[in-house]
Scaffold this motif. Structure first.
Motif, PDB file in Angstrom:
ATOM      1  N   MET A 185       5.354  36.498  25.444  1.00 25.76           N
ATOM      2  CA  MET A 185       5.032  37.820  25.469  1.00 25.76           C
ATOM      3  C   MET A 185       4.882  38.370  24.253  1.00 25.76           C
ATOM      4  SD  MET A 185       8.981  39.559  25.809  1.00 25.76           S
ATOM      5  CE  MET A 185       8.411  41.324  25.960  1.00 25.76           C
ATOM      6  N   PRO A 218      -1.181  38.521  26.688  1.00 26.08           N
ATOM      7  CA  PRO A 218      -0.220  39.595  26.615  1.00 26.08           C
ATOM      8  C   PRO A 218      -0.740  40.585  25.634  1.00 26.08           C
ATOM      9  CG  PRO A 218       0.785  37.451  25.721  1.00 26.08           C
ATOM     10  CD  PRO A 218      -0.520  37.302  26.361  1.00 26.08           C
ATOM     11  N   SER A 233       4.714  43.825  26.163  1.00 26.68           N
ATOM     12  CA  SER A 233       3.917  42.966  27.237  1.00 26.68           C
ATOM     13  C   SER A 233       4.791  42.761  28.524  1.00 26.68           C
ATOM     14  CB  SER A 233       2.973  41.868  26.823  1.00 26.68           C
ATOM     15  OG  SER A 233       3.690  40.840  26.480  1.00 26.68           O
ATOM     16  N   GLU A 242      -3.019  43.068  27.047  1.00 30.40           N
ATOM     17  CA  GLU A 242      -2.481  44.031  27.910  1.00 30.40           C
ATOM     18  C   GLU A 242      -1.976  45.175  27.317  1.00 30.40           C
ATOM     19  OE1 GLU A 242       2.124  44.433  30.214  1.00 30.40           O
ATOM     20  OE2 GLU A 242       1.115  42.453  30.055  1.00 30.40           O
ATOM     21  N   ILE A 243      -1.207  45.041  26.045  1.00 27.94           N
ATOM     22  CA  ILE A 243      -0.660  46.215  25.259  1.00 27.94           C
ATOM     23  C   ILE A 243      -1.711  46.868  24.309  1.00 27.94           C
ATOM     24  CG2 ILE A 243       1.791  45.583  25.742  1.00 27.94           C
ATOM     25  CD1 ILE A 243       1.862  44.531  22.596  1.00 27.94           C
TER      26      ILE A 243
END
Length: 156
Positions: free
Chosen positions: A55, A125, A36, A128-129
């Motif tokens: 992260m 994070p 991320s 996000e991924i």
């Protein structure tokens, strides 16, 4: 084994420690599948300290969960992590969030991470991924917000 790792730190050159932890994981047989961006968050625990940079990594490894934990702890130690104050400041922290569908409550490692769904600095994070991830609780990640203020960092 597939896993998600949460990385964070709030002492020294935070960007360096995050990058160096990522590189050391890769050198020790942990394949970084996805990373991320960096997110900034206020610290937990009521101790006055700098903001954290956080992260999440999606990784693949042949290591068993306890072996992965030991690798993470060795990297933390090698990067100057001192465990003096619970939820206190640190150069780097590497938490195992999820390992495949493993659920365990051993004395050394609890999976999934017991605070996974409470921490916005992990959920942002992670979202996000892996936006379509279904958490081990059965809840879709997109529906879980967690607590705390978190915002995208500049990664400087």
């Amino acid at each position: 084994m597939n896993a998600f790792l949460g990385l964070g730190g709030n002492l020294g050159d935070r960007g360096f420690y995050l990058r160096e932890a990522e590189e050391r994981l890769a050198r020790l047989g942990v394949e970084i599948v996805q990373a991320s961006g960096i997110y900034v968050s206020k610290p937990w625990g009521g101790i006055a300290q700098p903001d954290f940079w956080n992260m999440v990594l999606r990784v693949r490894t042949s290591l068993e969960p306890l072996e992965l934990l030991r690798v993470c702890q060795d990297i933390e130690l090698g990067l100057g992590r001192e465990r003096q104050i619970h939820w206190g400041p640190r150069t780097i922290d590497i938490d195992i969030l999820i390992c495949d569908n493993i659920v365990s409550a051993g004395p050394e490692l609890i999976l999934p991470h017991p605070y996974l769904e409470e921490r916005a600095f992990v959920l942002a994070p992670l979202r996000e991924i892996a936006p379509e991830l279904i958490l081990p609780s059965g809840r879709p990640l997109r529906e879980v917000q967690g607590r705390g203020e978190v915002w995208p960092g500049d990664g400087a």
